[in-house]
Design a protein around this motif. Structure first.
Motif, PDB file in Angstrom:
ATOM      1  N   ASP A 292      -7.361   9.076 -15.470  1.00 52.69           N
ATOM      2  CA  ASP A 292      -7.589  10.526 -15.409  1.00 52.69           C
ATOM      3  C   ASP A 292      -7.855  11.016 -13.989  1.00 52.69           C
ATOM      4  OD1 ASP A 292      -8.209  11.799 -18.442  1.00 52.69           O
ATOM      5  OD2 ASP A 292      -8.399   9.626 -18.272  1.00 52.69           O
ATOM      6  N   ASP A 293      -8.689  10.300 -13.235  1.00 48.64           N
ATOM      7  CA  ASP A 293      -9.061  10.765 -11.896  1.00 48.64           C
ATOM      8  C   ASP A 293      -7.968  10.562 -10.854  1.00 48.64           C
ATOM      9  OD1 ASP A 293      -9.660   8.016 -12.244  1.00 48.64           O
ATOM     10  OD2 ASP A 293     -11.170   8.048 -10.668  1.00 48.64           O
ATOM     11  N   TYR A 294      -6.822   9.990 -11.231  1.00 51.27           N
ATOM     12  CA  TYR A 294      -5.687   9.830 -10.330  1.00 51.27           C
ATOM     13  C   TYR A 294      -4.475  10.641 -10.785  1.00 51.27           C
ATOM     14  CZ  TYR A 294      -7.784   6.465  -7.238  1.00 51.27           C
ATOM     15  OH  TYR A 294      -8.580   5.880  -6.287  1.00 51.27           O
ATOM     16  N   GLN A 295      -4.581  11.338 -11.908  1.00 52.85           N
ATOM     17  CA  GLN A 295      -3.458  12.147 -12.378  1.00 52.85           C
ATOM     18  C   GLN A 295      -3.266  13.339 -11.466  1.00 52.85           C
ATOM     19  OE1 GLN A 295      -3.851  12.909 -16.590  1.00 52.85           O
ATOM     20  NE2 GLN A 295      -4.062  10.733 -17.030  1.00 52.85           N
ATOM     21  N   GLY A 296      -2.003  13.670 -11.216  1.00 57.48           N
ATOM     22  CA  GLY A 296      -1.670  14.797 -10.356  1.00 57.48           C
ATOM     23  C   GLY A 296      -1.620  14.459  -8.880  1.00 57.48           C
ATOM     24  N   ALA A 297      -1.855  13.204  -8.518  1.00 58.52           N
ATOM     25  CA  ALA A 297      -1.875  12.794  -7.111  1.00 58.52           C
ATOM     26  C   ALA A 297      -0.555  12.173  -6.656  1.00 58.52           C
ATOM     27  CB  ALA A 297      -3.018  11.811  -6.865  1.00 58.52           C
ATOM     28  N   GLY A 298       0.428  12.095  -7.552  1.00 54.09           N
ATOM     29  CA  GLY A 298       1.717  11.511  -7.188  1.00 54.09           C
ATOM     30  C   GLY A 298       1.849  10.033  -7.497  1.00 54.09           C
ATOM     31  N   LEU A 299       0.845   9.451  -8.132  1.00 52.15           N
ATOM     32  CA  LEU A 299       0.889   8.026  -8.439  1.00 52.15           C
ATOM     33  C   LEU A 299       1.958   7.700  -9.479  1.00 52.15           C
ATOM     34  CD1 LEU A 299      -0.140   5.199  -7.976  1.00 52.15           C
ATOM     35  CD2 LEU A 299      -2.108   5.722  -9.439  1.00 52.15           C
ATOM     36  N   GLY A 300       2.151   8.569 -10.460  1.00 49.39           N
ATOM     37  CA  GLY A 300       3.209   8.353 -11.455  1.00 49.39           C
ATOM     38  C   GLY A 300       4.578   8.266 -10.806  1.00 49.39           C
ATOM     39  N   ARG A 301       4.852   9.126  -9.841  1.00 46.84           N
ATOM     40  CA  ARG A 301       6.130   9.117  -9.121  1.00 46.84           C
ATOM     41  C   ARG A 301       6.295   7.805  -8.344  1.00 46.84           C
ATOM     42  NH1 ARG A 301       9.189  12.761  -9.465  1.00 46.84           N
ATOM     43  NH2 ARG A 301       7.709  14.448  -9.757  1.00 46.84           N
ATOM     44  N   VAL A 302       5.211   7.332  -7.713  1.00 45.59           N
ATOM     45  CA  VAL A 302       5.250   6.061  -6.986  1.00 45.59           C
ATOM     46  C   VAL A 302       5.579   4.921  -7.945  1.00 45.59           C
ATOM     47  CG1 VAL A 302       3.809   4.381  -5.738  1.00 45.59           C
ATOM     48  CG2 VAL A 302       3.706   6.810  -5.127  1.00 45.59           C
TER      49      VAL A 302
ATOM     50  N   GLU B 106       0.842  -1.199   0.000  1.00 46.27           N
ATOM     51  CA  GLU B 106       0.000   0.000   0.000  1.00 46.27           C
ATOM     52  C   GLU B 106       0.873   1.242   0.000  1.00 46.27           C
ATOM     53  OE1 GLU B 106      -3.058   0.226   2.934  1.00 46.27           O
ATOM     54  OE2 GLU B 106      -4.175  -1.423   2.029  1.00 46.27           O
ATOM     55  N   ARG B 107       0.388   2.270  -0.693  1.00 48.86           N
ATOM     56  CA  ARG B 107       1.069   3.559  -0.750  1.00 48.86           C
ATOM     57  C   ARG B 107       0.024   4.661  -0.593  1.00 48.86           C
ATOM     58  NH1 ARG B 107       5.854   2.379  -3.770  1.00 48.86           N
ATOM     59  NH2 ARG B 107       6.348   0.266  -3.135  1.00 48.86           N
ATOM     60  N   GLN B 108       0.402   5.697   0.132  1.00 44.31           N
ATOM     61  CA  GLN B 108      -0.499   6.837   0.276  1.00 44.31           C
ATOM     62  C   GLN B 108      -0.058   7.915  -0.704  1.00 44.31           C
ATOM     63  OE1 GLN B 108      -1.062   8.365   4.206  1.00 44.31           O
ATOM     64  NE2 GLN B 108      -2.788   9.617   3.575  1.00 44.31           N
ATOM     65  N   LEU B 109      -1.030   8.467  -1.417  1.00 41.77           N
ATOM     66  CA  LEU B 109      -0.766   9.509  -2.395  1.00 41.77           C
ATOM     67  C   LEU B 109      -0.792  10.871  -1.716  1.00 41.77           C
ATOM     68  CD1 LEU B 109      -2.960   8.147  -5.316  1.00 41.77           C
ATOM     69  CD2 LEU B 109      -0.538   7.719  -4.834  1.00 41.77           C
ATOM     70  N   LYS B 110      -0.278  11.884  -2.398  1.00 35.77           N
ATOM     71  CA  LYS B 110      -0.201  13.203  -1.784  1.00 35.77           C
ATOM     72  C   LYS B 110      -1.565  13.829  -1.517  1.00 35.77           C
ATOM     73  CE  LYS B 110       0.676  15.745  -6.067  1.00 35.77           C
ATOM     74  NZ  LYS B 110       1.674  16.517  -6.812  1.00 35.77           N
ATOM     75  N   ASP B 111      -2.614  13.304  -2.149  1.00 34.08           N
ATOM     76  CA  ASP B 111      -3.967  13.821  -1.873  1.00 34.08           C
ATOM     77  C   ASP B 111      -4.680  13.028  -0.772  1.00 34.08           C
ATOM     78  OD1 ASP B 111      -4.731  11.451  -3.112  1.00 34.08           O
ATOM     79  OD2 ASP B 111      -5.731  12.421  -4.797  1.00 34.08           O
TER      80      ASP B 111
END
Length: 190
Positions: A102-112, A6-11
């Motif tokens: 789309d609804d997860y873009q900008g939340a830091g998931l790409g970096r994870v 599990e990972r927590q996103l910045k949002d």
């Protein structure tokens, strides 16, 4: 089933990550077809393809050595919200690709996802991850920036760049131990 982490996103949302398996191809294909036209164009540099092409793009068994990671949200266990992979190209280099709903873009998931792939690469003797990026895809360019990147090879289309980052640490094309946010454009005989 592969082990989930599990990972927590910045949002504040929590997602799980795990290695993908052959049985995940339909859910990966659904992730691709659910993308907005703009998001699909950013990822594939093309318009919406046919269902057969999406199924081929979602495949993860070829070539040998392909590593694919999927992410999902606990609230929607049947839906993948992201997928990342690398496909070996030879000589310690693999092509990198990331897809985020789309609804997860900008939340830091790409970096994870990128961090997870870069962490897995050395075990496969992959030292460089290559991405073919539209120069209008600022999100991907920003994602790659902390790794430092080099222009890996020329493209016929000046709106697309072929960039490489180091999965082994440091800057591709720089002596070992050199770090930082430097951008190097190498000229490799073109």
């Amino acid at each position: 089933m592969a082990e989930k982490s599990e990972r927590q996103l910045k949002d504040g949302r929590t997602v799980w990550l795990r290695a993908a398996g052959a049985g995940d191809v339909p859910a990966i294909a659904r992730l691709f077809t659910d993308l907005s036209p703009a998001a699909f164009r950013s990822r594939f540099q093309a318009g919406q393809p046919t269902p057969a092409l999406v199924t081929r793009l979602a495949g993860i068994t070829e070539p040998a050595g392909t590593v694919c990671v999927v992410a999902g949200a606990a609230a929607e266990p049947e839906r993948f919200v992201a997928e990342a992979r690398y496909v070996p190209l030879g000589e310690g280099t693999a092509e990198l690709a990331l897809t985020v709903a789309d609804d997860y873009q900008g939340a830091g998931l790409g970096r994870v996802l990128l961090g997870d792939l870069a962490g897995r690469a050395p075990a496969s003797r992959i030292q460089r991850l290559r991405a073919i990026v539209s120069l209008s895809n600022t999100a991907m360019l920003k994602l790659l920036a902390p790794y430092g990147w080099v222009l890996a090879e020329p493209t016929d289309d000046y709106s697309i760049a072929c960039l490489e980052i180091s999965a082994a640490g440091g800057m591709p094309g720089w002596p070992a131990g050199v770090t930082g946010r430097r951008v190097l454009v190498e000229q490799r005989g073109w």
